[in-house]
Write a protein that holds these residues in place. Structure first.
Motif, mmCIF file in Angstrom:
data_model
loop_
_atom_site.group_PDB
_atom_site.id
_atom_site.type_symbol
_atom_site.label_atom_id
_atom_site.label_comp_id
_atom_site.label_asym_id
_atom_site.label_seq_id
_atom_site.Cartn_x
_atom_site.Cartn_y
_atom_site.Cartn_z
ATOM 1 N N LEU A 144 13.462 0.926 4.695
ATOM 2 C CA LEU A 144 14.183 0.183 3.666
ATOM 3 C C LEU A 144 13.207 -0.639 2.825
ATOM 4 N N LEU A 145 12.255 -1.239 3.510
ATOM 5 C CA LEU A 145 11.254 -2.055 2.825
ATOM 6 C C LEU A 145 10.451 -1.208 1.836
ATOM 7 N N TYR A 146 9.991 -0.041 2.304
ATOM 8 C CA TYR A 146 9.167 0.813 1.449
ATOM 9 C C TYR A 146 10.005 1.468 0.350
ATOM 10 N N ARG A 147 11.291 1.658 0.639
ATOM 11 C CA ARG A 147 12.172 2.203 -0.390
ATOM 12 C C ARG A 147 12.251 1.247 -1.569
ATOM 13 N N LYS A 148 12.353 -0.038 -1.227
ATOM 14 C CA LYS A 148 12.428 -1.051 -2.280
ATOM 15 C C LYS A 148 11.134 -1.043 -3.098
ATOM 16 N N VAL A 149 10.008 -0.985 -2.396
ATOM 17 C CA VAL A 149 8.718 -0.979 -3.094
ATOM 18 C C VAL A 149 8.651 0.205 -4.060
ATOM 19 N N ASN A 150 9.117 1.357 -3.593
ATOM 20 C CA ASN A 150 9.023 2.528 -4.449
ATOM 21 C C ASN A 150 10.094 2.572 -5.521
ATOM 22 N N ALA A 151 11.192 1.834 -5.294
ATOM 23 C CA ALA A 151 12.176 1.708 -6.369
ATOM 24 C C ALA A 151 11.530 0.941 -7.529
ATOM 25 N N ILE A 152 10.707 -0.043 -7.176
ATOM 26 C CA ILE A 152 9.995 -0.804 -8.214
ATOM 27 C C ILE A 152 9.001 0.099 -8.944
ATOM 28 N N VAL A 153 8.306 0.952 -8.172
ATOM 29 C CA VAL A 153 7.356 1.888 -8.782
ATOM 30 C C VAL A 153 8.078 2.800 -9.782
ATOM 31 N N THR A 154 9.229 3.300 -9.371
ATOM 32 C CA THR A 154 9.988 4.194 -10.245
ATOM 33 C C THR A 154 10.406 3.452 -11.511
ATOM 34 N N GLU A 155 10.833 2.210 -11.316
ATOM 35 C CA GLU A 155 11.297 1.424 -12.453
ATOM 36 C C GLU A 155 10.142 1.134 -13.426
ATOM 37 N N HIS A 171 0.810 -1.218 0.000
ATOM 38 C CA HIS A 171 0.000 0.000 0.000
ATOM 39 C C HIS A 171 0.841 1.266 0.000
ATOM 40 N N MET A 172 2.106 1.125 0.293
ATOM 41 C CA MET A 172 2.975 2.293 0.283
ATOM 42 C C MET A 172 3.551 2.561 -1.112
ATOM 43 N N ALA A 173 3.241 1.666 -2.048
ATOM 44 C CA ALA A 173 3.684 1.893 -3.424
ATOM 45 C C ALA A 173 3.018 3.159 -3.951
ATOM 46 N N GLY A 174 3.814 4.084 -4.389
ATOM 47 C CA GLY A 174 3.261 5.337 -4.910
ATOM 48 C C GLY A 174 2.712 6.246 -3.832
ATOM 49 N N ARG A 175 2.941 5.911 -2.585
ATOM 50 C CA ARG A 175 2.457 6.729 -1.467
ATOM 51 C C ARG A 175 3.622 7.183 -0.585
ATOM 52 N N CYS A 176 4.484 6.227 -0.233
ATOM 53 C CA CYS A 176 5.560 6.525 0.723
ATOM 54 C C CYS A 176 6.516 7.557 0.157
ATOM 55 N N PHE A 188 -1.063 5.352 -9.570
ATOM 56 C CA PHE A 188 -2.019 4.566 -8.798
ATOM 57 C C PHE A 188 -3.370 5.264 -8.646
ATOM 58 N N SER A 189 -3.470 6.487 -9.107
ATOM 59 C CA SER A 189 -4.767 7.154 -9.000
ATOM 60 C C SER A 189 -5.421 7.301 -10.374
ATOM 61 N N ILE A 190 -4.853 6.640 -11.386
ATOM 62 C CA ILE A 190 -5.463 6.675 -12.721
ATOM 63 C C ILE A 190 -6.184 5.350 -12.938
ATOM 64 N N ILE A 191 -7.393 5.438 -13.410
ATOM 65 C CA ILE A 191 -8.101 4.204 -13.718
ATOM 66 C C ILE A 191 -7.781 3.854 -15.170
ATOM 67 N N GLY A 192 -7.160 2.704 -15.372
ATOM 68 C CA GLY A 192 -6.722 2.328 -16.713
ATOM 69 C C GLY A 192 -7.867 1.803 -17.557
#
Ligand code: SF4
Ligand code: SF4
Ligand code: SF4
Lengths: 135, 268
Positions: B225-236, B202-207, B251-255
């Motif tokens: 560190l955990l959330y950093r990894k999640v957001n590194a994936i988001v950036t990628e 849930h912290m993806a695109g939020r943290c 994460f706020s766009i409906i595809g």
């Protein structure tokens, strides 16, 4: 709108973590851990985090209640104290002081705990005094 | 800075200013109002950081049109951006004023957290995962060992919900962490690793990497560190650095169509 942050101490256990209460227009709406407090250094347990909830709980007792014929009746403090004292006297006279036990608490201060044991030994006359933290 | 705040308050550009003030020897968050302009002289900066943005969302929930000024650091600007994107705050009603101090890994100097070298520091004697590790350093362990190391950390959790409660970008009315169908109730530590992974996802695109959760964690779990990894994936995946921009988050766009294939969950 009046918004205040009030430093305080968690009343849930004897650890005494520092908290900050957030008050909006006179109502407690949130609790934050105090980062500079030497005891908890910005951390709280789940009880501390939810202090504002019990203060505002509708289940909270705000005045003394005396149970008479199975029902709780709202009374004044002086009445409540008098009734308690009378009942204690009665019990002690009939069954002796050792029929009374006092359980003190981690939620009250050191001084109040001292007072409670003094009261138990000197006024009631029993050594039956213990503490809820002695699990 | 102080004159500016006074001016903002006097002219009615803001109704309230969120900053810090020393009270009973502690630097605490404080709301400065227009009724007591001298009070602003007691404003302090560069002290401990509290989630003022989250406090602002609470004020807005009570009084939707309140105009709030607040002292910000780099990460608070990112937090505000995220809150704007998710409609929790209206940028029209928020006036940020840049203070100093930043605890992000983007800056060397961490003014407001225990992470700064030479200050009090951690009491952690044994590491599953080193709190100060970078994503790369955390990934040198082989998968199984890495999992065990994380599990060692997660099993210390006392389920205080402090990580969620303090987080400036956690605002959901109903929290998945308290949903009994997702996470079993009645056990301590809470179900690991699911409890922590639900929050991490849930912290993806939020943290916005402010570090408050880790600071608030009584078990010293390296949450950041955990959330950093999640957001590194988001950036990628989405080329989106959380909170860096004011346009929409992926994460706020409906595809329109599903582009990822559903995968069966592999047995553990
Ligand atoms: S926050 Fe928890 S540990 Fe701290 S004083 Fe309150 S109940 Fe005790
Ligand atoms: S670092 Fe922690 S507290 Fe800060 S935004 Fe990320 S999850 Fe929330
Ligand atoms: S702050 Fe730490 S101990 Fe508390 S719920 Fe979050 S991970 Fe668990």
């Amino acid at each position: 709108m009046e918004c205040k942050f009030v430093p305080s101490v968690c009343s849930y256990c004897g650890t005494g973590c520092g908290v900050i209460f957030q008050v909006l227009d006179g109502k407690l709406v949130g609790t934050l851990p105090m980062k500079t407090h030497p005891v908890n250094e910005g951390k709280l347990c789940i009880k501390g985090w939810n202090l504002h909830e019990y203060v505002n709980s509708f289940l909270r007792l705000k005045y003394p209640l005396v149970k008479t014929f199975g029902r709780f009746i709202k009374v004044r403090w002086d009445e409540a104290l008098q009734i308690t004292a009378d009942r204690f006297k009665e019990i002690i006279e009939t069954h002796g002081p050792d029929s009374v036990g006092v359980l003190v608490s981690a939620k009250i201060t050191n001084e109040e705990n001292y007072l409670a044991q003094k009261f138990t030994r000197a006024v009631i006359g029993t050594n039956n005094v213990d503490h809820c933290a002695r699990l | 800075m102080k004159n500016k705040i006074k001016e903002w308050l006097k002219s009615g550009q803001i109704d309230i200013f969120l900053g810090y003030k020393t009270l009973q020897g502690h630097p605490l968050p404080h709301a400065f109002g227009k009724d007591n302009l001298e009070d602003i002289d007691t404003l302090i900066t560069g002290s401990n950081y509290y989630p003022l943005e989250k406090i602002a969302t609470k004020l807005v929930a009570e009084k939707p049109d309140i105009k709030i000024g607040m002292i910000t650091q780099d990460h608070s600007q990112r937090a505000l951006n995220v809150l704007y994107i998710w409609n929790q705050l209206d940028p029209e009603n928020i006036k940020p004023l840049k203070g100093d101090g930043c605890s992000s890994n983007l800056k060397e100097h961490a003014d407001d957290s225990h992470r700064e070298a030479g200050k009090s520091g951690q009491f952690k004697k044994q590491f599953g995962m080193n709190t100060h590790a970078s994503i790369e350093e955390a990934e040198i362990f082989a998968q199984q060992e890495r999992f065990q190391r994380w599990m060692y950390e997660f099993q210390k959790c006392i389920k205080c919900y402090g990580c969620r409660n303090i987080c400036p970008v956690c605002f959901c009315k109903q929290c998945s962490l308290e949903h009994s169908n997702l996470i079993g109730t009645g056990s301590l530590p809470p179900e690991a690793p699911i409890y922590h992974l639900v929050r991490a996802v849930h912290m993806a695109g939020r943290c916005i990497d402010c570090g408050l959760c880790e600071e608030a964690c009584p078990a010293d779990i390296p949450l950041r560190l955990l959330y950093r990894k999640v957001n590194a994936i988001v950036t990628e995946l989405f080329d989106y650095e959380t909170g860096s921009r004011l346009d929409q988050s992926p994460f706020s766009i409906i595809g329109e169509s599903i582009t990822l294939k559903l995968k069966p969950i592999a047995a553990a």
